[in-house]
Design an enzyme around this catalytic site. Structure first.
Site, mmCIF file in Angstrom:
data_model
loop_
_atom_site.group_PDB
_atom_site.id
_atom_site.type_symbol
_atom_site.label_atom_id
_atom_site.label_comp_id
_atom_site.label_asym_id
_atom_site.label_seq_id
_atom_site.Cartn_x
_atom_site.Cartn_y
_atom_site.Cartn_z
ATOM 1 N N HIS A 307 0.859 -1.187 0.000
ATOM 2 C CA HIS A 307 0.000 0.000 0.000
ATOM 3 C C HIS A 307 0.892 1.234 0.000
ATOM 4 O O HIS A 307 1.940 1.251 0.606
ATOM 5 C CB HIS A 307 -0.900 0.019 1.250
ATOM 6 C CG HIS A 307 -2.060 0.931 1.118
ATOM 7 N ND1 HIS A 307 -1.964 2.280 1.359
ATOM 8 C CD2 HIS A 307 -3.339 0.698 0.716
ATOM 9 C CE1 HIS A 307 -3.144 2.839 1.139
ATOM 10 N NE2 HIS A 307 -3.988 1.910 0.750
ATOM 11 N N ASP A 364 -7.978 -5.118 -0.210
ATOM 12 C CA ASP A 364 -8.433 -5.997 -1.291
ATOM 13 C C ASP A 364 -8.123 -7.461 -1.037
ATOM 14 O O ASP A 364 -8.704 -8.341 -1.675
ATOM 15 C CB ASP A 364 -7.788 -5.556 -2.610
ATOM 16 C CG ASP A 364 -8.318 -4.208 -3.045
ATOM 17 O OD1 ASP A 364 -7.538 -3.239 -3.064
ATOM 18 O OD2 ASP A 364 -9.530 -4.113 -3.305
HETATM 19 C C1 SDX Z 1 -6.074 0.117 -3.090
HETATM 20 O O1 SDX Z 1 -4.128 4.537 -2.073
HETATM 21 C C2 SDX Z 1 -5.161 3.992 -1.551
HETATM 22 O O2 SDX Z 1 -5.645 4.434 -0.515
HETATM 23 C C3 SDX Z 1 -5.714 2.810 -2.311
HETATM 24 C C4 SDX Z 1 -6.772 1.991 -1.599
HETATM 25 C C5 SDX Z 1 -8.044 2.788 -1.370
HETATM 26 O O3 SDX Z 1 -8.786 2.448 -0.440
HETATM 27 O O4 SDX Z 1 -8.341 3.666 -2.228
HETATM 28 O O5 SDX Z 1 -6.296 1.552 -0.341
HETATM 29 C C6 SDX Z 1 -7.197 0.777 -2.408
HETATM 30 O O6 SDX Z 1 -5.799 0.437 -4.214
HETATM 31 C C7 SDX Z 1 -5.259 -0.886 -2.349
HETATM 32 C C8 SDX Z 1 -4.040 -1.410 -3.186
HETATM 33 C C9 SDX Z 1 -4.587 -2.510 -4.124
HETATM 34 N N1 SDX Z 1 -3.511 -2.904 -5.070
HETATM 35 C C10 SDX Z 1 -2.903 -4.087 -4.989
HETATM 36 O O7 SDX Z 1 -3.103 -4.917 -4.099
HETATM 37 C C11 SDX Z 1 -1.906 -4.350 -6.124
HETATM 38 C C12 SDX Z 1 -0.589 -4.885 -5.554
HETATM 39 N N2 SDX Z 1 0.103 -3.809 -4.812
HETATM 40 C C13 SDX Z 1 1.022 -3.009 -5.514
HETATM 41 O O8 SDX Z 1 0.941 -2.898 -6.868
HETATM 42 C C14 SDX Z 1 1.586 -1.828 -4.745
HETATM 43 O O9 SDX Z 1 1.890 -2.256 -3.472
HETATM 44 C C15 SDX Z 1 0.738 -0.568 -4.671
HETATM 45 C C16 SDX Z 1 0.333 -0.103 -6.018
HETATM 46 C C17 SDX Z 1 -0.476 -0.806 -3.832
HETATM 47 C C18 SDX Z 1 1.570 0.520 -4.012
HETATM 48 O O10 SDX Z 1 2.645 0.756 -4.839
HETATM 49 P P1 SDX Z 1 3.723 1.897 -4.508
HETATM 50 O O11 SDX Z 1 3.422 2.579 -3.216
HETATM 51 O O12 SDX Z 1 3.872 2.757 -5.731
HETATM 52 O O13 SDX Z 1 5.038 1.078 -4.252
HETATM 53 P P2 SDX Z 1 6.046 0.633 -5.363
HETATM 54 O O14 SDX Z 1 5.294 0.142 -6.560
HETATM 55 O O15 SDX Z 1 7.023 1.730 -5.552
HETATM 56 O O16 SDX Z 1 6.732 -0.635 -4.661
HETATM 57 C C19 SDX Z 1 7.822 -0.454 -3.745
HETATM 58 C C20 SDX Z 1 8.597 -1.773 -3.799
HETATM 59 C C21 SDX Z 1 8.992 -2.189 -5.228
HETATM 60 O O17 SDX Z 1 10.100 -3.024 -5.141
HETATM 61 P P3 SDX Z 1 11.599 -2.367 -5.394
HETATM 62 O O18 SDX Z 1 11.524 -1.615 -6.723
HETATM 63 O O19 SDX Z 1 11.844 -1.470 -4.202
HETATM 64 O O20 SDX Z 1 12.530 -3.576 -5.434
HETATM 65 O O21 SDX Z 1 7.741 -2.837 -3.331
HETATM 66 C C22 SDX Z 1 7.513 -3.768 -4.382
HETATM 67 C C23 SDX Z 1 7.844 -3.053 -5.668
HETATM 68 O O22 SDX Z 1 8.208 -3.974 -6.686
HETATM 69 N N3 SDX Z 1 6.099 -4.139 -4.320
HETATM 70 C C24 SDX Z 1 5.639 -5.381 -4.496
HETATM 71 C C25 SDX Z 1 4.247 -5.294 -4.281
HETATM 72 N N4 SDX Z 1 3.914 -4.023 -3.989
HETATM 73 C C26 SDX Z 1 5.075 -3.318 -4.022
HETATM 74 N N5 SDX Z 1 6.267 -6.546 -4.796
HETATM 75 C C27 SDX Z 1 5.469 -7.648 -4.913
HETATM 76 N N6 SDX Z 1 4.123 -7.643 -4.712
HETATM 77 C C28 SDX Z 1 3.493 -6.489 -4.398
HETATM 78 N N7 SDX Z 1 2.163 -6.492 -4.212
#
Ligand code: SDX
Length: 428
Positions: A307, A364
């Site tokens: 998140h 989710d």
């Molecule tokens: C919602 O913002 C809100 O409030 C949203 C929400 C709401 O109520 O409106 O809470 C609802 O959208 C919840 C999130 C639902 N999405 C998912 O479950 C999809 C999976 N999660 C990710 O795609 C991710 O965690 C996000 C999009 C939720 C957040 O992404 P960020 O904050 O932009 O973080 P990032 O992509 O920069 O990741 C940081 C690191 C990266 O690795 P490095 O480059 O540092 O090596 O964490 C890794 C990412 O690759 N990473 C994950 C991951 N989420 C982040 N690796 C594997 N699996 C994951 N789910």
């Protein structure tokens, strides 16, 4: 604490006023930075940038705190109802019984939709994704209520649009769903409550009236409550920026639906179930999917994990995990998917990759499992999120318009070609 921060640039010093909120969050006001220094700030994805000051929802990602108008989500989820939460978010206070009854009766006056919506629906293939259908139907409301296009309408008229959206969204969703199944549309019943009416419109057929199990009604109500608002997330920011051009509330909400559709946002709940299905089909091999999620060369992510704000736990996931156990027990469901989800969560929370990146289950992760258990079709999961988030989108749009915020228009740093002369076609 000082009232401003000092920025030294090119031998000049600039004072950036410090803003402190009621929960002691602090921000630097850079609204005059470009005019005074020529510099802008750059923050791709707005990970460190506030877009506004808001009184609607407070969340603290480190402490796992979420409050709607100051009320903790744990108390709201246990004691309130979705319609009461909608009133609280939109109008700022918990309603009295008289106010709540009036709110509900206003909704019942509007929860029928124009019969021509059926004509629009016949234009979609039966297997069209319901989020695309929903955003189209919401936009179409401007055709049935063209007065909503007047950006300078009275408060009463804007409120009528607010009531129409809250009232008609579930009916339009149910009509889209029954049409996709080749079934007749069901109509709202003024004898029923908001969630009960929605479930009956979704699942009743001409041959069989759908009996609403109170456990399922309460579970759906709680899911809507937990999704109702979440400060400046992707889809809410979309609603605000579209509304800042003085586009209609319908157009702004339709934009929010489209932003929520993305698998990184509200589309994640559908992807969580698809992921858990994959794991189940692969003999429950959780480690294989954990490895894929960690592989930098693999685009796969552990859906339902991580998140932008919560870096310890998502309080909504905590509530839903507890609810999942209770619902499965009450409904006497023994779905291996719940056990796989819990196993996945346990393994991930022990894994250094997830611990280091502070990746925890988000709202989710468990909402999809509960919706699957209570019979919501998987393709409808993001649509359920939309119904839940609608009051929050409306409240945020209303606050932005009441504060007369300017049109949202970020700047950029240009990194393209510098000036060059046009080359005629025969010289290329
Ligand atoms: C919602 O913002 C809100 O409030 C949203 C929400 C709401 O109520 O409106 O809470 C609802 O959208 C919840 C999130 C639902 N999405 C998912 O479950 C999809 C999976 N999660 C990710 O795609 C991710 O965690 C996000 C999009 C939720 C957040 O992404 P960020 O904050 O932009 O973080 P990032 O992509 O920069 O990741 C940081 C690191 C990266 O690795 P490095 O480059 O540092 O090596 O964490 C890794 C990412 O690759 N990473 C994950 C991951 N989420 C982040 N690796 C594997 N699996 C994951 N789910």
């Amino acid at each position: 604490m000082s009232d401003y921060a000092e920025l030294n640039l090119d031998g000049n010093s600039y004072q950036l006023p410090i803003i402190e909120g009621t929960e002691h969050e602090k921000g630097l006001d850079i609204s005059k930075l470009r005019a005074s220094s020529g510099y802008i700030t750059v923050d791709t994805g707005f990970k460190n940038t506030g877009s506004t000051k808001s009184s609607i929802t407070f969340l603290d990602g480190e402490k796992g705190i979420l409050r709607y108008r100051g009320y903790p989500i744990e108390q709201i989820a246990e004691k309130s109802s979705f319609l009461e939460v909608a009133y609280l978010l939109i109008y700022g206070q918990l309603p009295s019984q008289v106010e709540l009854d009036q709110f509900m009766s206003s909704i019942k006056e509007e929860w029928l939709v124009h019969e021509d919506i059926k004509t629009i629906l016949t234009g979609f293939p039966a297997d069209a994704h319901p989020m695309g259908v929903l955003s189209s139907l919401v936009t179409a409301q401007t055709a049935f209520y063209p007065e909503s296009l007047d950006p300078y309408r009275s408060v009463e008229k804007v409120n009528r649009t607010i009531i129409r959206l809250i009232a008609k969204m579930p009916t339009m969703v149910a009509w889209a769903y029954t049409r996709s199944k080749g079934r007749m549309s069901n109509y709202p019943n003024n004898e029923l409550g908001y969630v009960e009416n929605f479930l009956k419109m979704m699942f009743s057929t001409r041959a069989q009236e759908y009996e609403v199990d109170p456990i399922i009604k309460d579970a759906m109500d709680k899911i809507f409550i937990l999704h109702a608002d979440h400060e400046q997330n992707c889809s809410t920011s979309t609603v605000r920026i579209v509304g800042s051009s003085h586009a209609s509330l319908y157009a702004s909400i339709a934009a929010g639906v489209n932003a929520l559709w993305g698998p990184l946002h509200g589309g994640a709940n559908q992807k969580v179930i698809e992921m858990l299905n994959h794991i189940e089909e692969n003999g429950g091999d959780v480690q294989k999917f954990i490895a894929k999620a960690k592989d930098p060369d693999d685009t796969f992510r552990l859906m339902g994990f991580g998140h932008r704000v919560y870096k310890n736990f998502d309080p909504r996931a905590t509530i839903l995990k507890k609810s999942a156990d209770q619902i499965f027990e009450k409904l006497n469901i023994d779905d291996p998917m719940l056990e796989i989800a819990k196993h996945l969560e346990d393994v991930a929370l022990e894994d250094e990759y997830f611990v280091k990146r502070k990746l925890y289950p988000n709202v989710d992760f468990y909402s999809g499992i509960i919706m699957k258990a209570i019979g919501i079709p998987i393709e409808m999961f993001p649509v359920m999120f939309s119904i839940g988030r609608l009051p929050g989108w409306i409240a945020q749009w209303k606050e932005m318009r009441e504060h007369q915020e300017p049109i949202g228009r970020p700047r950029q740093i240009y990194v393209g070609a510098t000036e060059r002369d046009y080359v005629p076609l025969d010289k290329r």
